[in-house]
Design a protein around this motif. Structure first.
Motif, PDB file in Angstrom:
ATOM      1  N   PRO A 630       0.716  -6.867 -16.990  1.00 27.97           N
ATOM      2  CA  PRO A 630      -0.309  -6.894 -16.013  1.00 27.97           C
ATOM      3  C   PRO A 630       0.236  -6.663 -14.298  1.00 27.97           C
ATOM      4  CG  PRO A 630      -1.050  -8.696 -17.221  1.00 27.97           C
ATOM      5  CD  PRO A 630       0.355  -8.247 -17.893  1.00 27.97           C
ATOM      6  N   LYS A 631       1.670  -7.583 -14.244  1.00 26.88           N
ATOM      7  CA  LYS A 631       2.385  -7.285 -13.133  1.00 26.88           C
ATOM      8  C   LYS A 631       2.386  -6.399 -12.274  1.00 26.88           C
ATOM      9  CE  LYS A 631       6.353  -9.558 -10.523  1.00 26.88           C
ATOM     10  NZ  LYS A 631       7.097  -8.196 -10.433  1.00 26.88           N
ATOM     11  N   GLU A 632       3.433  -5.274 -13.033  1.00 28.16           N
ATOM     12  CA  GLU A 632       4.266  -4.430 -13.516  1.00 28.16           C
ATOM     13  C   GLU A 632       2.980  -2.935 -13.076  1.00 28.16           C
ATOM     14  OE1 GLU A 632       7.571  -4.273 -12.802  1.00 28.16           O
ATOM     15  OE2 GLU A 632       7.608  -6.813 -13.437  1.00 28.16           O
ATOM     16  N   ILE A 633       1.687  -3.427 -13.873  1.00 26.20           N
ATOM     17  CA  ILE A 633       1.048  -2.058 -13.250  1.00 26.20           C
ATOM     18  C   ILE A 633       0.639  -2.255 -12.305  1.00 26.20           C
ATOM     19  CG2 ILE A 633      -1.602  -1.844 -14.470  1.00 26.20           C
ATOM     20  CD1 ILE A 633       1.437  -0.156 -15.666  1.00 26.20           C
ATOM     21  N   ALA A 634      -0.273  -3.803 -11.885  1.00 32.14           N
ATOM     22  CA  ALA A 634      -1.048  -3.749 -10.273  1.00 32.14           C
ATOM     23  C   ALA A 634       0.222  -3.499  -8.898  1.00 32.14           C
ATOM     24  CB  ALA A 634      -1.231  -5.092 -10.776  1.00 32.14           C
ATOM     25  N   GLU A 635       1.515  -3.760  -9.385  1.00 33.84           N
ATOM     26  CA  GLU A 635       2.216  -3.551  -8.788  1.00 33.84           C
ATOM     27  C   GLU A 635       1.495  -1.853  -8.221  1.00 33.84           C
ATOM     28  OE1 GLU A 635       6.078  -4.170  -8.774  1.00 33.84           O
ATOM     29  OE2 GLU A 635       5.990  -6.684  -9.294  1.00 33.84           O
ATOM     30  N   ASN A 636       2.077  -1.495  -9.098  1.00 29.86           N
ATOM     31  CA  ASN A 636       2.314   0.517  -8.720  1.00 29.86           C
ATOM     32  C   ASN A 636       0.550   0.869  -8.948  1.00 29.86           C
ATOM     33  OD1 ASN A 636       2.292   3.562  -9.653  1.00 29.86           O
ATOM     34  ND2 ASN A 636       4.521   2.524 -10.075  1.00 29.86           N
ATOM     35  N   LEU A 637      -0.623   0.551  -9.715  1.00 34.19           N
ATOM     36  CA  LEU A 637      -1.173   1.222  -8.517  1.00 34.19           C
ATOM     37  C   LEU A 637      -2.062   0.451  -7.501  1.00 34.19           C
ATOM     38  CD1 LEU A 637      -4.560   1.241  -9.526  1.00 34.19           C
ATOM     39  CD2 LEU A 637      -5.432  -0.937 -10.669  1.00 34.19           C
ATOM     40  N   MET A 638      -1.502  -0.846  -6.713  1.00 33.53           N
ATOM     41  CA  MET A 638      -1.900  -0.577  -6.003  1.00 33.53           C
ATOM     42  C   MET A 638      -0.906   0.126  -4.816  1.00 33.53           C
ATOM     43  SD  MET A 638      -1.713  -5.302  -4.909  1.00 33.53           S
ATOM     44  CE  MET A 638      -0.991  -5.994  -6.461  1.00 33.53           C
ATOM     45  N   ILE A 639      -0.228   0.471  -4.867  1.00 35.40           N
ATOM     46  CA  ILE A 639       0.531   1.413  -4.023  1.00 35.40           C
ATOM     47  C   ILE A 639      -0.069   3.131  -4.485  1.00 35.40           C
ATOM     48  CG2 ILE A 639       2.993   2.818  -3.536  1.00 35.40           C
ATOM     49  CD1 ILE A 639       2.276  -0.674  -2.539  1.00 35.40           C
ATOM     50  N   VAL A 640      -0.408   2.841  -5.471  1.00 34.98           N
ATOM     51  CA  VAL A 640      -1.161   4.448  -5.950  1.00 34.98           C
ATOM     52  C   VAL A 640      -2.839   4.382  -5.154  1.00 34.98           C
ATOM     53  CG1 VAL A 640      -2.846   5.992  -7.909  1.00 34.98           C
ATOM     54  CG2 VAL A 640      -0.315   4.929  -8.129  1.00 34.98           C
ATOM     55  N   ASP A 641      -3.187   3.669  -4.967  1.00 37.14           N
ATOM     56  CA  ASP A 641      -4.181   3.492  -4.199  1.00 37.14           C
ATOM     57  C   ASP A 641      -4.369   3.960  -3.025  1.00 37.14           C
ATOM     58  OD1 ASP A 641      -5.933   3.718  -6.508  1.00 37.14           O
ATOM     59  OD2 ASP A 641      -6.363   1.457  -6.497  1.00 37.14           O
ATOM     60  N   LEU A 642      -3.010   2.995  -2.207  1.00 35.19           N
ATOM     61  CA  LEU A 642      -2.742   3.345  -0.897  1.00 35.19           C
ATOM     62  C   LEU A 642      -2.518   4.274  -0.370  1.00 35.19           C
ATOM     63  CD1 LEU A 642      -0.517   0.904   1.437  1.00 35.19           C
ATOM     64  CD2 LEU A 642       0.236   2.967   0.690  1.00 35.19           C
ATOM     65  N   ILE A 643      -1.213   5.356  -1.369  1.00 36.32           N
ATOM     66  CA  ILE A 643      -0.995   6.655  -1.380  1.00 36.32           C
ATOM     67  C   ILE A 643      -2.085   7.650  -1.401  1.00 36.32           C
ATOM     68  CG2 ILE A 643       0.482   8.462  -1.865  1.00 36.32           C
ATOM     69  CD1 ILE A 643       2.136   6.955  -0.830  1.00 36.32           C
ATOM     70  N   ARG A 644      -2.772   7.811  -1.962  1.00 39.32           N
ATOM     71  CA  ARG A 644      -4.437   8.391  -2.251  1.00 39.32           C
ATOM     72  C   ARG A 644      -5.465   7.879  -0.428  1.00 39.32           C
ATOM     73  NH1 ARG A 644      -8.132   6.078  -6.339  1.00 39.32           N
ATOM     74  NH2 ARG A 644      -8.769   7.953  -5.871  1.00 39.32           N
ATOM     75  N   HIS A 645      -5.207   7.088  -0.294  1.00 39.01           N
ATOM     76  CA  HIS A 645      -5.839   6.667   1.091  1.00 39.01           C
ATOM     77  C   HIS A 645      -5.414   8.345   2.128  1.00 39.01           C
ATOM     78  CE1 HIS A 645      -6.988   4.364   4.609  1.00 39.01           C
ATOM     79  NE2 HIS A 645      -5.651   4.486   5.137  1.00 39.01           N
ATOM     80  N   ASP A 646      -3.741   7.165   1.908  1.00 38.69           N
ATOM     81  CA  ASP A 646      -2.690   7.686   3.251  1.00 38.69           C
ATOM     82  C   ASP A 646      -2.432   9.385   3.111  1.00 38.69           C
ATOM     83  OD1 ASP A 646      -2.231   5.510   4.568  1.00 38.69           O
ATOM     84  OD2 ASP A 646      -0.434   5.506   3.344  1.00 38.69           O
TER      85      ASP A 646
END
Ligand SMILES: C=C(O[C@@H]1C=C(C(=O)O)C=C[C@H]1O)C(=O)O
Ligand SMILES: NC(=O)CC[C@H](N)C(=O)O
Length: 823
Positions: A630-646
């Motif tokens: 869950p740690k690695e997936i969460a790390e990646n997911l947060m950045i995916v959501d951030l990049i989608r926003h950017d």
């Protein structure tokens, strides 16, 4: 339908805006910050909106600095009342205004999914099973029974260590007013159920309420934004590329064109060797101090093209330092200072520069015909966020002397060679002025009758490449260095060691571990969801005498790093007094000539080695380990959501129906020492209206994978957290650090900036500067030795273990340090 989204400086807000846009029929979504206006200005404006969404954000709903005017929405006088949906911070603000109690979660949830417990009523009407993404440290407890707030959904958190379970409020509504709130993130890419469904239901209920209460929305005045402060979401186009105009240049009478020839690469010649051979032809050696040279090198999947950019005395070299009001252009022996116009930033300036140099007639098979190649620092990105750089002296006027450590350094490359390692082709190109009489005459090779000097150059280089890559060609023996090359005593056989050892100054472990823990305290307080903590290591080595040696240390370092750590986005950039040698696995942003933008954030690292004598982790094992973590997936997911926003910032501009897509989620890529979790996010900008990926680049720095989310707050916290990493008795970090920790003075410099190209044909490609080393000439001159800086770090989340993070930083660091040890 006009929907107003109020942003609290979050990195997911524009995903919420997209969700509303695609779910509510005919919705036009307008986004503003929570401090763009006063309540006095806002309240009358609300009559022109059909509904409001109050977005997520860092900090506490009790902190006026975090929520701005949001609390005033809950106190709207009856005539101004309208439907409002709060998300996370917005939901918390709603609930505490009406008597909810704010508490800290005992298990912080950042980028993790929970099953939603709901009874299918209200905004959950018709919804079945839902798994929703959560990004919060705080939550609200509603005393039961409660006369104002009606709970609508829950999640159950299990504290495995204490064997305890706790029900956490996930959604609520006001009993009488048209206010709803969800604690989770309906807009996250991994929310399944509870996304579009609840927005649709919210919209139905909102319309019902408006009809029952006779609410009429007034037309939105065109100039409504002028009634509030500047709003940076109303993105103005930067890249003034004439969308469909013919090729044009600054010399309209002599239209310039791309002169290009493609030759087949018959043998497997490496790009550094090709670069060396080509420079030798021009009587130069790569990497020597004073010899500028550019190589963007693709030496692993998914990279494909390598670009060699030639720099001649007449090449325009453009530099900029944050805070300056001029851009400096150096060419031959002249230095031009071009002032930035009012409200113009360096990105807009470069967009104009490139707008005057657009070409349409190159070979489509080559991604680069000529154009800008260079880098920008992390600090250059930070400045775009409106965050101050405490390390820079406060000055009333810009410095009259050009900085020797500019924040942005690009060359406008006219002559280039592009190697396509998939199709085994080499493109030899020039966008220079193909006149017969050259400003920089090539006496040895007079122009042929069919063209000018540039045509002659292209032909000469093409023939040369054909010759040297012909399998039957035997090259002349390479001259050997006349002086010994430096070698480390640390790994090398001592009998061969002729040079003193490298001095390596990594960050202090105790300080690093304590910064990880401090980072986690900020995360527990709700100040951020993920923070990419990094530190610079300084490497000092003896300076090589470039007049007697054949090869510079920089070039040797590049070739060693390339061999030890093959990477898709390697680079050798020597511009001005800065040298950057890189082996990055991470593309930040690429864009095609027709506007398709791609970002490939890496987040999640597993090292291959299990320790001496044990077999390495295989790819299949790494895949299982990542997906089970869950740690690695969460790390990646947060950045995916951030990049989608950017990316949404430019792709989904007001009125546009374009969408941002995640085309690859959580794939595993293999590198020399580590496996990495990679996702791919894409979206198309409207080239027809003059946008390019440059607009995205300028609005998406620094790379989210190097900051964490939400970006702005994480960057501010990093200034405090990374400031403790200074070397003992130090006098220098890329900029002199300030001793007062609260002020912050540490800089990352070139590390975690971006480097790449922007082609005159419209496309571009930039990577994140990691797994790299950089040095500044002036420091080498002062110290009499070469001083290199190597940055490394990793994302810290609530689930991080401090010792593991130290190990992860070390493994990333060693992937670059090894090259110094094998010089
Ligand atoms: C910070 C670095 O890498 C970044 C952090 C990663 C992570 O936390 O897993 C992965 C790749 C990069 O985005 C670095 O290499 O120095
Ligand atoms: N995503 C959010 O809006 C977070 C809200 C708040 N900062 C928390 O951590 O709980």
């Amino acid at each position: 339908m006009n929907i107003l989204v109020i942003d609290s400086f979050d990195s997911f807000t524009l995903n919420l805006a997209s969700l509303l846009r695609r779910t509510i029929p005919d919705a036009i979504v307008h986004v503003i910050h929570n401090n763009d206006f006063t309540s006095h200005q806002l309240i009358p404006l609300l009559q022109h909106f059909d509904a409001v969404a109050v977005g997520p954000g860092p900090g506490s709903p009790n902190d006026p600095g975090a929520v701005g005017i949001i609390p005033d929405i809950w106190d709207l006088p009856d005539p101004y009342l309208l439907p409002v949906l709060g998300v996370c911070l917005g939901h918390q603000s709603l609930c505490i205004r009406f008597g909810g109690r704010l508490e800290n979660l005992s298990i912080v949830k950042h980028g993790q999914c929970s099953a939603l417990e709901h009874d299918g009523q209200d905004i959950f009407s018709g919804l079945g099973i839902a798994k929703v993404v959560r990004y919060h440290s705080l939550h609200v407890v509603i005393p039961s029974p409660h006369d104002a707030i009606v709970p609508l959904a829950w999640a159950t958190d299990v504290d495995v260590e204490r064997g305890a379970k706790q029900r956490i409020l996930m959604a609520a509504r006001h009993r009488t007013k048209p206010f709803w709130g969800v604690q989770y993130h309906p807009e996250s890419i991994c929310t399944i159920g509870g996304g579009e469904d609840i927005i649709r239901n919210f919209w139905t209920l909102a319309q019902q309420w408006s009809a029952e209460n006779g609410r009429v929305t007034l037309p939105l005045p065109e100039n409504w934004r002028q009634q509030i402060n500047y709003d940076d979401f109303a993105l103005t186009r930067l890249a003034c590329r004439p969308p469909s105009s013919p090729s044009h240049t600054t010399h309209p009478k002599q239209p310039l064109r791309v002169i290009a020839q493609a030759v087949t690469l018959h043998s497997d010649v490496s790009t550094p060797l090709l670069g060396e051979a080509l420079l030798a032809l021009e009587h130069e050696r790569p990497g020597l101090d004073g010899h500028e040279f550019l190589l963007l090198d693709s030496n692993a999947e998914p990279g494909r093209f390598s670009i060699i950019g030639f720099i001649s005395p007449t090449t325009a070299r453009i530099t900029y330092t944050v805070g300056d009001t001029v851009v400096r252009i150096r060419s031959s022996s002249t230095l031009i200072e071009s002032p930035l116009a009012k409200d113009e930033d360096i990105w807009t300036w470069l967009a104009h520069y490139m707008g005057n140099r657009s070409f349409l007639d190159g070979n489509d098979a080559s991604p680069f015909w000529g154009g800008l190649i260079g880098y920008s620092t992390y600090e250059c990105g930070v400045a775009t966020l409106g965050v101050d750089l405490p390390s820079r002296p406060k000055q009333s006027k810009p410095s009259p002397i050009p900085s020797t450590h500019p924040d942005l350094s690009f060359a406008f490359v006219e002559r280039s060679v592009v190697v396509d390692r998939v199709d085994s082709l080499v493109h030899i190109q020039s966008i220079g002025n193909d006149t017969m009489t050259d400003h920089c005459p090539d006496h040895a090779n007079p122009p042929s009758v069919e063209g000018g000097v540039e045509t002659a150059w292209v032909k000469r280089i093409s023939s040369f490449i054909q010759l040297i890559t012909d399998p039957s060609f035997t090259p002349a023996p390479t001259p050997q260095p006349t002086t010994p090359v430096p070698a480390s005593t640390q790994n090398a056989d001592s009998s061969q060691t002729l040079w003193p050892p490298l001095e390596v100054e990594p960050p202090n472990k105790t300080q690093y571990i304590s910064s990880v823990k401090r980072t986690q305290e900020y995360l527990a307080q709700g100040e951020s969801y993920e923070i990419c903590l990094t530190a610079l290591t300084r490497v000092t080595l003896p300076r090589l005498d470039s007049t007697t040696s054949c090869e510079s240390t920089s070039w040797r370092l590049f070739k060693t790093l390339r061999a030890l750590n093959p990477a898709p986005y390697g680079c050798f950039i020597r511009l001005g007094g800065t040298t950057l040698v890189g082996s990055s696995p991470e593309r930040f942003l690429s864009w095609t000539r027709d506007g398709l933008c791609q970002l490939r954030p890496i987040k999640g690292t597993i090292k291959k080695s299990r320790g001496a004598g044990k077999p390495e982790v295989t790819l299949a094992e790494a895949e299982d380990m990542f997906l089970g973590s869950p740690k690695e997936i969460a790390e990646n997911l947060m950045i995916v959501d951030l990049i989608r926003h950017d990316l949404s910032r430019v792709v989904c501009r007001n009125g546009s129906r374009e969408e941002v897509r995640v085309t690859q989620l959580f794939s595993v890529e293999e590198y020399e020492a580590v496996y990495q979790l990679v996702s791919v996010i894409e979206g198309r900008v409207d080239v027809g209206r003059g946008y390019t990926g440059w607009d995205v680049l300028a609005r998406s720095l620094p790379p989210g994978s190097m900051t964490g989310a939400p970006k702005k707050r994480s960057v501010e916290l990093l200034q405090i957290l990374e400031n403790s990493f200074v070397w003992p008795q130090d006098t220098f970090s890329p900029r002199t650090p300030c001793c007062d920790e609260t002020e912050g003075g540490h800089e990352r410099g070139v590390y975690s900036g971006v480097c790449g190209y922007w082609c005159v044909g419209g496309g571009g490609d930039f990577s994140v500067i990691i797994r790299s080393a950089f040095k500044y000439d002036d420091e080498c001159e002062e110290s009499g030795s070469e001083r290199w800086y190597v940055g490394a770090g990793g994302a810290i989340t609530a689930l991080s273990d401090a010792e593991d993070e130290w190990e992860e930083m070390k493994i990333k660091l060693s992937s670059t340090l090894r090259a110094f040890e094998h010089l």
